[in-house]
Design a protein around this motif. Sequence first.
Motif, short mmCIF file in Angstrom:
data_model
loop_
_atom_site.label_atom_id
_atom_site.label_comp_id
_atom_site.label_asym_id
_atom_site.label_seq_id
_atom_site.Cartn_x
_atom_site.Cartn_y
_atom_site.Cartn_z
N LEU A 9 0.83 -1.20 0.00
CA LEU A 9 0.00 0.00 0.00
C LEU A 9 0.87 1.26 0.00
O LEU A 9 0.59 2.23 -0.73
CB LEU A 9 -0.93 -0.01 1.21
N VAL A 10 1.93 1.26 0.78
CA VAL A 10 2.86 2.40 0.82
C VAL A 10 3.53 2.57 -0.54
O VAL A 10 3.65 3.69 -1.05
CB VAL A 10 3.89 2.22 1.96
N LEU A 11 3.97 1.48 -1.14
CA LEU A 11 4.61 1.54 -2.45
C LEU A 11 3.64 2.09 -3.50
O LEU A 11 4.02 2.93 -4.32
CB LEU A 11 5.11 0.15 -2.85
N LEU A 12 2.41 1.65 -3.44
CA LEU A 12 1.39 2.12 -4.38
C LEU A 12 1.15 3.62 -4.19
O LEU A 12 1.03 4.37 -5.17
CB LEU A 12 0.09 1.34 -4.19
N ALA A 13 1.13 4.09 -2.94
CA ALA A 13 0.93 5.52 -2.66
C ALA A 13 2.10 6.35 -3.20
O ALA A 13 1.89 7.43 -3.76
CB ALA A 13 0.74 5.74 -1.17
N LEU A 14 3.31 5.85 -3.04
CA LEU A 14 4.47 6.58 -3.55
C LEU A 14 4.45 6.65 -5.07
O LEU A 14 4.72 7.72 -5.65
CB LEU A 14 5.77 5.92 -3.08
N VAL A 15 4.11 5.57 -5.75
CA VAL A 15 4.04 5.57 -7.21
C VAL A 15 2.95 6.53 -7.66
O VAL A 15 3.13 7.31 -8.61
CB VAL A 15 3.81 4.14 -7.75
N ALA A 16 1.78 6.51 -6.97
CA ALA A 16 0.69 7.42 -7.34
C ALA A 16 1.11 8.87 -7.13
O ALA A 16 0.79 9.75 -7.94
CB ALA A 16 -0.56 7.09 -6.52
#
Length: 123
Positions: A9-16
């Motif tokens: 979830l954190v990785l997805l937030a950073l990419v977004a």
Amino acid sequence: MIEISFGKLVLLALVALIVLGPEKLPHAARTAGVFMRRVRTGWDSVRAEVERELQVEEIRRQAREAASRAEAAQAELDETLRKMRPQGGAPSNPPAPAPAAPEPATEAVAATVETKDVPHGNA
């Protein structure tokens, strides 16, 4: 459904955040939330409909079983009646009921009435 760990979830937030930028990220998060809510609501609706259909099918199955049991009982009753009838096909006369014996309470009441009607010597 889909399981997402905290790290993913954190990785997805950073990419977004990198792709969309800080101005468009809140709007995209709201849009994603609305989309997920619609998907979840639709999924719950479909699941509820399937469960209702399964319940209806179970009721229909039970009704068919009850109807077949009733038909079997009717056939057994018809067979029993057919065995009880004479060969001519007309129903036989049932035996006359035996006369009922008078009840003991009725006899006691009749005996008391007879004794009261007899005049005593005091009259």
